[in-house]
Design a protein around this motif. Structure first.
Motif, mmCIF file in Angstrom:
data_model
loop_
_atom_site.group_PDB
_atom_site.id
_atom_site.type_symbol
_atom_site.label_atom_id
_atom_site.label_comp_id
_atom_site.label_asym_id
_atom_site.label_seq_id
_atom_site.Cartn_x
_atom_site.Cartn_y
_atom_site.Cartn_z
ATOM 1 N N ASN A 172 26.188 4.641 -11.394
ATOM 2 C CA ASN A 172 26.673 5.484 -10.296
ATOM 3 C C ASN A 172 25.550 6.331 -9.727
ATOM 4 O O ASN A 172 25.458 6.534 -8.503
ATOM 5 N N ALA A 173 24.690 6.834 -10.590
ATOM 6 C CA ALA A 173 23.561 7.644 -10.109
ATOM 7 C C ALA A 173 22.621 6.801 -9.261
ATOM 8 O O ALA A 173 22.215 7.213 -8.162
ATOM 9 N N LEU A 174 22.282 5.612 -9.744
ATOM 10 C CA LEU A 174 21.303 4.791 -9.039
ATOM 11 C C LEU A 174 21.886 4.085 -7.824
ATOM 12 O O LEU A 174 21.144 3.585 -6.973
ATOM 13 N N PRO A 179 28.347 1.378 -2.185
ATOM 14 C CA PRO A 179 29.361 0.660 -2.974
ATOM 15 C C PRO A 179 28.698 -0.512 -3.690
ATOM 16 O O PRO A 179 27.960 -1.284 -3.071
ATOM 17 N N LEU A 180 28.921 -0.618 -4.978
ATOM 18 C CA LEU A 180 28.322 -1.703 -5.742
ATOM 19 C C LEU A 180 29.326 -2.846 -5.882
ATOM 20 O O LEU A 180 30.461 -2.620 -6.299
ATOM 21 N N PRO A 181 28.950 -4.060 -5.519
ATOM 22 C CA PRO A 181 29.882 -5.179 -5.640
ATOM 23 C C PRO A 181 30.214 -5.455 -7.101
ATOM 24 O O PRO A 181 29.337 -5.423 -7.970
ATOM 25 N N ARG A 251 16.491 9.544 -3.622
ATOM 26 C CA ARG A 251 17.790 10.116 -3.950
ATOM 27 C C ARG A 251 18.350 9.510 -5.234
ATOM 28 O O ARG A 251 18.892 10.222 -6.089
ATOM 29 N N ALA A 252 18.191 8.204 -5.393
ATOM 30 C CA ALA A 252 18.693 7.542 -6.596
ATOM 31 C C ALA A 252 17.965 8.038 -7.843
ATOM 32 O O ALA A 252 18.590 8.322 -8.869
ATOM 33 N N VAL A 253 16.647 8.124 -7.759
ATOM 34 C CA VAL A 253 15.860 8.598 -8.903
ATOM 35 C C VAL A 253 16.223 10.034 -9.245
ATOM 36 O O VAL A 253 16.377 10.400 -10.423
ATOM 37 N N ASP A 254 16.391 10.863 -8.235
ATOM 38 C CA ASP A 254 16.790 12.259 -8.469
ATOM 39 C C ASP A 254 18.195 12.339 -9.062
ATOM 40 O O ASP A 254 18.469 13.178 -9.929
#
Length: 279
Positions: A172-174, A179-181, A251-254
């Motif tokens: 969820n963070a990354l 939306p992840l398939p 943003r994902a890394v943070d």
């Protein structure tokens, strides 16, 4: 991928992944991966019930901790570990040799098609190594044929994502808001054997009976501190940054750093120990 590895064509993508960069990362961080799963070690080995004279097959053995555990218990027998990753097997061989475990051996192989000797093993084990077969019925049928009649299969697999906080938190963070398939339920992946009904159908079709599930939950450990856990997890799941622009990647890394800093380095997890017998 090495030229000597015989791979079922349906497993070509998995072989490319595990015998490539991802397998190399697991080999480089062998201790961390073993420590992450350490809570499952004792109950899994108890379920395996390896006796001193047993011949043991370890499927998807990785860097070989479970193979070495099996070899110590099968002191008058032997333990054979097989894996798609040549890099992980190099680590496995080095560690077995350093421990003087002369009854532990390792083969670079695709367990879905490898020509195991028929009825040669008393027990087949796997610690999170059986979820990645493209054709699981064919793979388990091949493993079944390697077991003597009455031989046992004992494998550790993940329960569905809802019980695995580590997976939900990190992905969820990354995702960074994307939306992840959802993968197809029968696609190779960490949760492909999470559904007991599907597992019963697969193992039954492969020739196993007496299929049982034992649930188990443990905290997984991802590092000494938040910085270490962040580095390790980003190395493991960094592929999730693909397709993001520079801002999205930042943003994902943070997000990942924030969730680990707020949560700590221990995350809930849930597995099945699945036991079955060759009919």
């Amino acid at each position: 991928m090495t030229s000597t590895l015989q791979v079922d064509p349906s497993n070509a993508e998995q072989a490319s992944t595990w015998d490539g960069k991802e397998g190399g990362y697991w080999a480089e961080h062998a201790d961390q991966f073993d420590l992450a799963l350490r809570g499952y070690r004792t109950p899994f080995l108890a379920a395996a019930g390896i006796a001193a004279g047993d011949q043991v097959l370890d499927i998807g053995c990785g860097t070989g901790e479970t193979t070495r555990d099996a070899a110590r218990r099968a002191s008058r027998g032997r333990a054979l570990g097989v894996d798609l990753s040549d890099a992980m097997l190099r680590v496995a061989r080095q560690r077995a040799a350093a421990e003087g475990l002369h009854n532990a051996a390792f083969v670079h192989a695709d367990a879905q098609v490898h020509p195991f000797p028929a009825a040669a093993f008393d027990v087949a084990v796997s610690r999170t190594g059986t979820m990645f077969f493209a054709d699981p019925v064919a793979a388990f049928r091949n493993i079944c044929g390697a077991l003597r009649p009455g031989g046992r299969l004992v494998q550790l697999v993940w329960q569905p994502p809802a019980g695995n906080e580590w997976f939900l938190s990190f992905t969820n963070a990354l995702a960074a808001g994307r939306p992840l398939p959802a993968p197809a339920p029968d696609a190779p992946g960490p949760f492909s054997l999470a559904d007991p009904e599907r597992v019963r159908a697969v193992l039954g079709a492969a020739g196993f009976t007496g299929i049982q599930f034992e649930p188990h939950s443990e905290a997984m450990w991802f590092g000494e501190d938040a910085d270490g856990a962040h580095r390790f997890t980003l190395g493991l799941l960094g592929w999730m940054l693909d397709g993001l622009d520079d801002e999205g990647q930042r943003r994902a890394v943070d997000n990942l750093r924030a969730t680990i800093t707020a949560h700590g380095v221990l995350y809930a997890s849930a597995t099945w120990t699945i036991m079955a017998t060759r009919s």
